[in-house]
Design a protein around this motif. Structure first.
Motif, PDB file in Angstrom:
ATOM      1  N   ASP A 317       0.841  -1.194   0.000  1.00  0.00           N
ATOM      2  CA  ASP A 317       0.000   0.000   0.000  1.00  0.00           C
ATOM      3  C   ASP A 317       0.878   1.246   0.000  1.00  0.00           C
ATOM      4  O   ASP A 317       0.509   2.269  -0.561  1.00  0.00           O
ATOM      5  CB  ASP A 317      -0.905  -0.012   1.228  1.00  0.00           C
ATOM      6  N   HIS A 318       2.010   1.151   0.666  1.00  0.00           N
ATOM      7  CA  HIS A 318       2.958   2.272   0.712  1.00  0.00           C
ATOM      8  C   HIS A 318       4.355   1.698   0.693  1.00  0.00           C
ATOM      9  O   HIS A 318       4.602   0.679   1.326  1.00  0.00           O
ATOM     10  CB  HIS A 318       2.812   3.078   2.011  1.00  0.00           C
ATOM     11  N   ILE A 319       5.251   2.369   0.005  1.00  0.00           N
ATOM     12  CA  ILE A 319       6.645   1.944   0.113  1.00  0.00           C
ATOM     13  C   ILE A 319       7.498   3.120   0.605  1.00  0.00           C
ATOM     14  O   ILE A 319       7.200   4.279   0.323  1.00  0.00           O
ATOM     15  CB  ILE A 319       7.231   1.389  -1.205  1.00  0.00           C
ATOM     16  N   ILE A 320       8.522   2.772   1.347  1.00  0.00           N
ATOM     17  CA  ILE A 320       9.497   3.758   1.799  1.00  0.00           C
ATOM     18  C   ILE A 320      10.856   3.235   1.346  1.00  0.00           C
ATOM     19  O   ILE A 320      11.224   2.105   1.693  1.00  0.00           O
ATOM     20  CB  ILE A 320       9.460   3.906   3.340  1.00  0.00           C
ATOM     21  N   GLU A 321      11.557   4.047   0.563  1.00  0.00           N
ATOM     22  CA  GLU A 321      12.815   3.565  -0.006  1.00  0.00           C
ATOM     23  C   GLU A 321      14.026   3.927   0.851  1.00  0.00           C
ATOM     24  O   GLU A 321      14.081   5.009   1.429  1.00  0.00           O
ATOM     25  CB  GLU A 321      13.008   4.156  -1.408  1.00  0.00           C
ATOM     26  N   VAL A 322      14.973   3.004   0.888  1.00  0.00           N
ATOM     27  CA  VAL A 322      16.290   3.288   1.484  1.00  0.00           C
ATOM     28  C   VAL A 322      17.348   2.890   0.460  1.00  0.00           C
ATOM     29  O   VAL A 322      17.106   2.013  -0.363  1.00  0.00           O
ATOM     30  CB  VAL A 322      16.525   2.528   2.822  1.00  0.00           C
ATOM     31  N   PRO A 323      18.523   3.537   0.496  1.00  0.00           N
ATOM     32  CA  PRO A 323      19.572   3.184  -0.462  1.00  0.00           C
ATOM     33  C   PRO A 323      20.040   1.737  -0.298  1.00  0.00           C
ATOM     34  O   PRO A 323      19.868   1.131   0.759  1.00  0.00           O
ATOM     35  CB  PRO A 323      20.704   4.152  -0.117  1.00  0.00           C
ATOM     36  N   GLU A 324      20.663   1.243  -1.342  1.00  0.00           N
ATOM     37  CA  GLU A 324      21.179  -0.117  -1.302  1.00  0.00           C
ATOM     38  C   GLU A 324      22.504  -0.168  -0.534  1.00  0.00           C
ATOM     39  O   GLU A 324      23.304   0.763  -0.598  1.00  0.00           O
ATOM     40  CB  GLU A 324      21.415  -0.579  -2.744  1.00  0.00           C
ATOM     41  N   THR A 325      22.713  -1.227   0.202  1.00  0.00           N
ATOM     42  CA  THR A 325      24.033  -1.478   0.801  1.00  0.00           C
ATOM     43  C   THR A 325      24.182  -2.979   0.990  1.00  0.00           C
ATOM     44  O   THR A 325      23.288  -3.748   0.628  1.00  0.00           O
ATOM     45  CB  THR A 325      24.207  -0.723   2.141  1.00  0.00           C
ATOM     46  N   ILE A 326      25.331  -3.403   1.560  1.00  0.00           N
ATOM     47  CA  ILE A 326      25.473  -4.837   1.798  1.00  0.00           C
ATOM     48  C   ILE A 326      24.524  -5.263   2.909  1.00  0.00           C
ATOM     49  O   ILE A 326      24.201  -4.475   3.799  1.00  0.00           O
ATOM     50  CB  ILE A 326      26.931  -5.216   2.149  1.00  0.00           C
ATOM     51  N   GLU A 327      24.121  -6.511   2.846  1.00  0.00           N
ATOM     52  CA  GLU A 327      23.072  -7.006   3.735  1.00  0.00           C
ATOM     53  C   GLU A 327      23.336  -6.694   5.205  1.00  0.00           C
ATOM     54  O   GLU A 327      22.449  -6.220   5.920  1.00  0.00           O
ATOM     55  CB  GLU A 327      22.914  -8.519   3.543  1.00  0.00           C
ATOM     56  N   SER A 328      24.565  -6.937   5.650  1.00  0.00           N
ATOM     57  CA  SER A 328      24.844  -6.785   7.078  1.00  0.00           C
ATOM     58  C   SER A 328      24.741  -5.334   7.548  1.00  0.00           C
ATOM     59  O   SER A 328      24.617  -5.079   8.740  1.00  0.00           O
ATOM     60  CB  SER A 328      26.231  -7.337   7.401  1.00  0.00           C
ATOM     61  N   LEU A 329      24.801  -4.398   6.627  1.00  0.00           N
ATOM     62  CA  LEU A 329      24.695  -2.988   7.025  1.00  0.00           C
ATOM     63  C   LEU A 329      23.283  -2.432   6.829  1.00  0.00           C
ATOM     64  O   LEU A 329      23.009  -1.294   7.230  1.00  0.00           O
ATOM     65  CB  LEU A 329      25.711  -2.135   6.249  1.00  0.00           C
ATOM     66  N   THR A 330      22.375  -3.217   6.267  1.00  0.00           N
ATOM     67  CA  THR A 330      21.017  -2.692   6.034  1.00  0.00           C
ATOM     68  C   THR A 330      20.315  -2.208   7.302  1.00  0.00           C
ATOM     69  O   THR A 330      19.579  -1.222   7.228  1.00  0.00           O
ATOM     70  CB  THR A 330      20.104  -3.698   5.281  1.00  0.00           C
ATOM     71  N   PRO A 331      20.537  -2.846   8.477  1.00  0.00           N
ATOM     72  CA  PRO A 331      19.841  -2.326   9.662  1.00  0.00           C
ATOM     73  C   PRO A 331      20.111  -0.844   9.927  1.00  0.00           C
ATOM     74  O   PRO A 331      19.246  -0.132  10.439  1.00  0.00           O
ATOM     75  CB  PRO A 331      20.392  -3.188  10.808  1.00  0.00           C
ATOM     76  N   LEU A 332      21.303  -0.374   9.561  1.00  0.00           N
ATOM     77  CA  LEU A 332      21.636   1.040   9.787  1.00  0.00           C
ATOM     78  C   LEU A 332      20.753   1.957   8.937  1.00  0.00           C
ATOM     79  O   LEU A 332      20.594   3.134   9.256  1.00  0.00           O
ATOM     80  CB  LEU A 332      23.111   1.302   9.469  1.00  0.00           C
ATOM     81  N   LEU A 333      20.200   1.427   7.865  1.00  0.00           N
ATOM     82  CA  LEU A 333      19.342   2.238   6.991  1.00  0.00           C
ATOM     83  C   LEU A 333      17.858   1.956   7.228  1.00  0.00           C
ATOM     84  O   LEU A 333      17.048   2.878   7.305  1.00  0.00           O
ATOM     85  CB  LEU A 333      19.696   1.970   5.524  1.00  0.00           C
ATOM     86  N   THR A 334      17.490   0.698   7.377  1.00  0.00           N
ATOM     87  CA  THR A 334      16.064   0.360   7.507  1.00  0.00           C
ATOM     88  C   THR A 334      15.474   0.871   8.825  1.00  0.00           C
ATOM     89  O   THR A 334      14.267   1.104   8.923  1.00  0.00           O
ATOM     90  CB  THR A 334      15.853  -1.160   7.402  1.00  0.00           C
ATOM     91  N   THR A 335      16.331   1.052   9.829  1.00  0.00           N
ATOM     92  CA  THR A 335      15.863   1.574  11.120  1.00  0.00           C
ATOM     93  C   THR A 335      15.343   3.009  10.999  1.00  0.00           C
ATOM     94  O   THR A 335      14.415   3.395  11.720  1.00  0.00           O
ATOM     95  CB  THR A 335      17.050   1.581  12.121  1.00  0.00           C
TER      96      THR A 335
END
Ligand code: M6R
Length: 366
Positions: A317-335
């Protein structure tokens, strides 16, 4: 003192690009291909030969511990267990000189975490502290440690402390991996370079603020909310739910997405907003099928996706985009979007964002 922001929490959310770079500055030397952390360097054999690492913490710090579990096992190949400090201290834990305990605490004053440290020390374990407040009780009680350098965190809801804890723990895991030879030189180098790009990417993630505000407006009246993630982003789902609970008083639960079918899916109906972390790396296709399951039961999907995602965009229904990074660093962005989402909902509901009811910044009671 709030630097032009309406609340400390918002200021601290926006400080994260700087807080993260302050945390790795001087420690990470990509040109030389090394990570310098005195507390780890001085005890490198003890830590890298640990039979296992036991992480103790509470609340948001415990969530950072869960992210660390994935990083340490993935990179350094050391078995890790993560425990609530309050549970660890009141059972009869099996722990010895061969174990390394990592205690994580923003304030460095949390009573249960302190008691867990004392117990671990009595049993002969080596205790490493990850604290934010310099000179705090926990930083003094531990054998060695690394500060997060996030700067003062005033808002009761922890934000920059969480991302800087993950930063420190990632550096530590990479350092141990290099020492143990469980990571290739080229991967090590690559991870350092990716880490250096994180502050800029956090800034980009913050750019979605206005869009997130609109999403917040749509769901502010919800009485329940689910947060789902897998792998490295499972702890982020827990953290997103905790943020919403503590400042907006909306009931929220975080789950590993695959657990849905074992119970929580019964909760889904058209009233239920479900926040799903569905970034490209890390079980993406599996998360997409979890989203389909929710959709077919009419749940409302708010998905955090990688920039340019097409597949989830069609389902959510809604998307919120974050930049791409390596998997192990995604928490720093998705948070980041999850912090903003709870912040805006709480503000719209007129709640006291910086000092939620019934809560204290440091929990010094047991
Ligand atoms: O100071 P600490 O990191 O030891 O605090 C642990 C928890 O009390 C803390 O993270 C709490 O859960 C926060 N209010 C979460 O936002």
């Amino acid at each position: 003192e709030k630097g032009g922001f309406e609340h400390f929490m918002l200021k601290e959310i926006y400080e994260q690009p700087d807080a993260i770079s302050d945390t790795y500055r001087g420690r990470m030397l990509p040109d030389k291909g090394i990570i310098r952390m005195a507390g780890v360097d001085d005890n490198i054999e003890r830590i890298s030969n640990a039979r296992r690492i036991l992480i103790v913490a509470c609340g948001t710090s415990w969530h950072a511990g869960l992210v660390a579990e994935y990083i340490f096992e993935d990179f350094a190949r050391i078995p890790v267990e993560v425990e609530y400090a309050s549970e660890f201290r009141y059972r009869n834990p099996v722990i010895s000189e061969n174990d390394v305990v990592i205690a994580i605490s923003q304030s460095g004053e949390t009573a249960d975490t302190m008691a867990a440290i004392k117990l671990a020390k009595e049993k002969g374990a080596f205790v490493f502290g990850v604290c934010n407040v310099v000179g705090s009780s926990i930083s003094r009680e531990t054998h060695a440690g690394a500060y997060t350098h996030a700067g003062p965190e005033i808002g009761v809801a922890s934000t920059k402390a969480f991302t800087t804890q993950i930063t420190v723990l990632t550096l530590m895991a990479l350092k141990l991996a290099k020492h143990k030879g469980t990571i290739s030189t080229s991967d090590f180098q690559f991870y350092l370079q990716e880490m250096e790009r994180i502050p800029e990417k956090v800034k980009l993630a913050l750019n979605s603020d206005e869009h997130i505000q609109k999403v917040a407006d749509i769901y502010k009246e919800a009485t329940n909310c689910l947060y789902l993630g897998r792998g490295y982003n499972f702890p982020v789902a827990l953290e997103g739910a905790l943020k919403l609970k503590e400042i907006s008083y909306i009931h929220a639960e975080g789950y590993p997405a695959a657990e849905m079918k074992h119970g929580p899916i019964a909760l889904i109906d058209e009233q239920m907003p479900v926040v799903v972390i569905a970034t490209k790396k890390g079980h993406y296709e599996k998360v997409v099928s979890n989203i389909q399951e929710i959709k077919s039961r009419k749940g409302k999907i708010i998905a955090v996706v990688t920039d340019g995602d097409i597949e989830v965009r069609e389902l959510a229904d809604h998307i919120i985009e974050v930049p791409e990074t390596i998997e192990s660093l995604t928490p720093l962005l998705t948070t980041i979007p999850l912090q903003l989402l709870s912040y805006h909902i709480a503000v719209m509901l007129g709640k006291n964002v910086d000092q939620p009811r019934n809560l204290a910044k440091s929990v010094t009671v047991e």
